[in-house]
Design a protein around this motif. Structure first.
Motif, short mmCIF file in Angstrom:
data_model
loop_
_atom_site.label_atom_id
_atom_site.label_comp_id
_atom_site.label_asym_id
_atom_site.label_seq_id
_atom_site.Cartn_x
_atom_site.Cartn_y
_atom_site.Cartn_z
N VAL A 205 0.81 -1.22 0.00
CA VAL A 205 0.00 0.00 0.00
C VAL A 205 0.85 1.27 0.00
O VAL A 205 0.58 2.19 -0.79
N PRO A 206 1.91 1.39 0.82
CA PRO A 206 2.72 2.60 0.70
C PRO A 206 3.37 2.73 -0.68
O PRO A 206 3.52 3.84 -1.19
N PHE A 207 3.67 1.60 -1.34
CA PHE A 207 4.24 1.70 -2.68
C PHE A 207 3.17 2.22 -3.65
O PHE A 207 3.43 3.07 -4.50
N ILE A 208 1.94 1.78 -3.48
CA ILE A 208 0.83 2.26 -4.31
C ILE A 208 0.65 3.76 -4.14
O ILE A 208 0.59 4.52 -5.11
N THR A 209 0.59 4.22 -2.88
CA THR A 209 0.31 5.66 -2.67
C THR A 209 1.47 6.52 -3.15
O THR A 209 1.26 7.60 -3.72
N GLN A 210 2.72 6.02 -3.00
CA GLN A 210 3.86 6.81 -3.48
C GLN A 210 3.89 6.83 -5.01
O GLN A 210 4.34 7.81 -5.62
N THR A 211 3.39 5.77 -5.64
CA THR A 211 3.30 5.76 -7.12
C THR A 211 2.22 6.75 -7.57
O THR A 211 2.45 7.57 -8.46
N ALA A 212 1.10 6.72 -6.88
CA ALA A 212 -0.02 7.60 -7.28
C ALA A 212 0.34 9.07 -7.12
O ALA A 212 -0.10 9.93 -7.90
N ILE A 213 1.20 9.37 -6.12
CA ILE A 213 1.55 10.78 -5.88
C ILE A 213 2.71 11.19 -6.79
O ILE A 213 3.10 12.36 -6.84
N GLY A 214 3.30 10.20 -7.51
CA GLY A 214 4.37 10.52 -8.46
C GLY A 214 5.77 10.33 -7.92
O GLY A 214 6.75 10.65 -8.59
N LYS A 215 5.86 9.80 -6.70
CA LYS A 215 7.20 9.60 -6.09
C LYS A 215 7.87 8.36 -6.68
O LYS A 215 9.09 8.24 -6.69
N ARG A 216 7.06 7.39 -7.14
CA ARG A 216 7.56 6.15 -7.77
C ARG A 216 6.96 6.13 -9.17
O ARG A 216 5.83 6.57 -9.37
N GLU A 217 7.73 5.54 -10.11
CA GLU A 217 7.28 5.55 -11.50
C GLU A 217 6.08 4.63 -11.72
O GLU A 217 5.07 5.01 -12.32
N GLN A 218 6.23 3.39 -11.27
CA GLN A 218 5.10 2.45 -11.44
C GLN A 218 5.23 1.32 -10.42
O GLN A 218 6.33 1.04 -9.92
N LEU A 219 4.13 0.72 -10.13
CA LEU A 219 4.11 -0.40 -9.18
C LEU A 219 4.45 -1.69 -9.92
O LEU A 219 3.99 -1.90 -11.04
N SER A 220 5.29 -2.51 -9.31
CA SER A 220 5.51 -3.87 -9.84
C SER A 220 4.59 -4.81 -9.09
O SER A 220 4.62 -4.85 -7.85
N VAL A 221 3.77 -5.52 -9.85
CA VAL A 221 2.91 -6.53 -9.22
C VAL A 221 3.69 -7.85 -9.24
O VAL A 221 4.01 -8.37 -10.31
N PHE A 222 4.02 -8.34 -8.03
CA PHE A 222 4.91 -9.50 -7.94
C PHE A 222 4.17 -10.81 -8.27
O PHE A 222 3.81 -11.57 -7.40
N GLY A 223 3.97 -11.02 -9.56
CA GLY A 223 3.44 -12.31 -10.01
C GLY A 223 1.94 -12.29 -10.26
O GLY A 223 1.16 -11.81 -9.44
N ASP A 224 1.56 -12.81 -11.43
CA ASP A 224 0.11 -12.96 -11.69
C ASP A 224 -0.17 -14.39 -12.14
O ASP A 224 -1.13 -14.67 -12.86
N ASP A 225 0.73 -15.29 -11.66
CA ASP A 225 0.55 -16.72 -12.04
C ASP A 225 0.27 -17.57 -10.80
O ASP A 225 0.60 -18.76 -10.76
N TYR A 226 -0.33 -16.94 -9.79
CA TYR A 226 -0.71 -17.69 -8.60
C TYR A 226 -2.03 -18.41 -8.86
O TYR A 226 -2.82 -17.93 -9.69
N PRO A 227 -2.29 -19.50 -8.15
CA PRO A 227 -3.57 -20.21 -8.36
C PRO A 227 -4.73 -19.47 -7.67
O PRO A 227 -5.37 -19.97 -6.76
N THR A 228 -4.96 -18.24 -8.08
CA THR A 228 -6.07 -17.44 -7.52
C THR A 228 -6.91 -16.94 -8.70
O THR A 228 -6.49 -17.06 -9.85
N GLU A 229 -8.05 -16.35 -8.39
CA GLU A 229 -8.99 -15.95 -9.45
C GLU A 229 -8.33 -15.08 -10.52
O GLU A 229 -8.44 -15.33 -11.71
N ASP A 230 -7.60 -14.05 -10.09
CA ASP A 230 -6.99 -13.16 -11.10
C ASP A 230 -5.47 -13.40 -11.21
O ASP A 230 -4.76 -12.64 -11.86
N GLY A 231 -4.98 -14.43 -10.50
CA GLY A 231 -3.57 -14.80 -10.62
C GLY A 231 -2.64 -14.07 -9.67
O GLY A 231 -1.46 -14.42 -9.55
N THR A 232 -3.19 -13.05 -8.96
CA THR A 232 -2.29 -12.33 -8.03
C THR A 232 -2.56 -12.79 -6.59
O THR A 232 -3.65 -13.31 -6.29
N ALA A 233 -1.58 -12.57 -5.73
CA ALA A 233 -1.63 -13.13 -4.36
C ALA A 233 -2.67 -12.41 -3.50
O ALA A 233 -2.99 -11.24 -3.74
N ILE A 234 -3.18 -13.17 -2.54
CA ILE A 234 -4.29 -12.68 -1.71
C ILE A 234 -3.81 -12.44 -0.27
O ILE A 234 -3.10 -13.26 0.30
#
Ligand code: WQD
Length: 347
Positions: A205-234
């Motif tokens: 969450v702090p990485f998300i808010t710092q990205t949204a405010i422009g302090k970070r360029e973009q968020l890296s989503v660590f993996g979308d190949d998990y056995p979950t509905e959309d592939g990302t971790a829960i």
């Protein structure tokens, strides 16, 4: 009658400061110990802004056994302790294990040695769902097996719980509760206090808010190949104010003698799991901003899914999370905007 003075170690930190606010709101007198290694004195002012009361503060390092002893000589009335002070970065603990074993274990031992000298004392320990590793069954209840830790940080939480459990067995006057947090996020609604990660945020969450405010360029989503509905971790994201209020309920439980044994464990979560993409979607809704992100590889040590079975916390502890994921993300975003405004004014 003014309530007894409570010691909050790490009380200028993220969860500690919110708990101090919740304690003061309940009429408790608070004294904070913090060595400012991962917090700032400004937080004291933030707490006072919210509650109108500045807690007493001792700038002490709990790794100094003598300093811990002197504290309890200076504050002989203190017999209730909520212990947050610890290092908590999973990655750092892998590269610097001895820092974690010294800072998270020796400090706990020194505190318990002092409490052990008292006729009676109540101790609330900041633990983590990380002790479960990847649980076999979801949602996770308190009887789920504690698994071999995936990091020295996680190991210090497991060892810490065992130290407290063993001490409670022999120390007649000591009562303790370990609170296993799921994922604390958000900030006080006034945005006077919140999460202040030093350097690059490790948590989502702090990485998300710092990205949204422009302090970070973009968020890296660590993996979308998990056995979950959309592939990302829960994970089970719990508003830090709900978490703070749970600490007050736990302390009152011990003070009022409602405990069922002199050592208890409770999971603190909402009971709902959300994926990384669901958190992003919720954030974009509450902030009305598009969040730039990319999908990258999985992060070492991450579990697929973890969310709490909240029955014991609800029915035995008598506490239930009240705030939603949207509430938490909205408060995190408001806090980030405040922090960035202050940074701009200062530069
Ligand atoms: C959440 C999810 C990541 C960052 C840890 C500790 C736990 C507690 C909370 C201290 C995961 C994903 C994250 C990013 C991402 N710490 N993520 N991109 O790892 O569940 O828990 O922090 O008390 O003890 O174990 O929290 O916020 O790091 O990650 O995709 O830049 O977000 O993979 O699925 P975690 P987190």
């Amino acid at each position: 009658m003014s309530k007894k003075r409570v010691l909050v170690t790490g009380g200028l930190g993220f969860i500690g400061s919110h708990t101090v606010v919740a304690l003061q709101n309940e009429g408790f007198e608070v004294v904070i110990i913090d060595n400012l290694s991962n917090s700032s004195l400004d937080v004291l002012g933030g707490i006072a802004q919210i509650t109108g009361k500045t807690p007493e503060f001792e700038n002490l390092d709990l790794r100094e056994k003598e300093a811990v002893k002197n504290f309890f000589e200076k504050y002989p009335d203190v017999e209730d302790v909520i212990h947050f002070a610890a290092s908590k970065a999973v990655g750092e603990s892998v590269s610097n294990p001895l820092l974690y074993y010294e800072n998270n274990i020796s400090t706990l031992v020194y505190l318990l040695q002092e409490l052990n000298k008292k006729e009676k004392s109540n101790f609330i320990f900041s633990s983590s769902c990380t002790v479960y590793g990847q649980a076999d069954k979801l949602p996770i209840d308190e009887d789920a097996p504690v698994k071999p830790a995936e990091s020295p940080y996680g190991n210090t939480k497991q060892i810490g719980e065992e130290i407290i459990r063993d001490t409670c067995k022999i120390a007649s006057g000591l009562k303790a509760i370990s609170l296993r947090y799921f994922n604390p996020i958000g900030a006080h609604p006034t945005a006077e206090i919140g999460e202040l990660p030093l350097g690059t945020p490790q948590n989502l969450v702090p990485f998300i808010t710092q990205t949204a405010i422009g302090k970070r360029e973009q968020l890296s989503v660590f993996g979308d190949d998990y056995p979950t509905e959309d592939g990302t971790a829960i994970r089970d994201y719990i508003h830090v104010m709900d978490l703070a209020e749970a600490h007050v309920v736990a302390l009152q439980r011990l003070i009022q003698g409602k405990e069922r044994s002199n050592y208890e464990v409770f999971n603190l979560g909402t009971g709902t799991g959300n994926s990384v993409l669901e958190v992003i979607k919720s954030f974009e809704k509450v902030s009305e901003r598009n969040l730039p992100y990319k999908i990258t590889g999985r992060r070492e040590g991450d579990v697929i899914a973890a969310y709490a079975d909240t029955n014991k916390a609800n029915d035995v502890l008598g506490w239930k999370a009240k705030r939603s994921l949207d509430d938490a993300l909205k408060s995190a975003w408001k806090w980030q905007q405040e922090v960035s405004k202050k940074e701009t004014e200062e530069n």
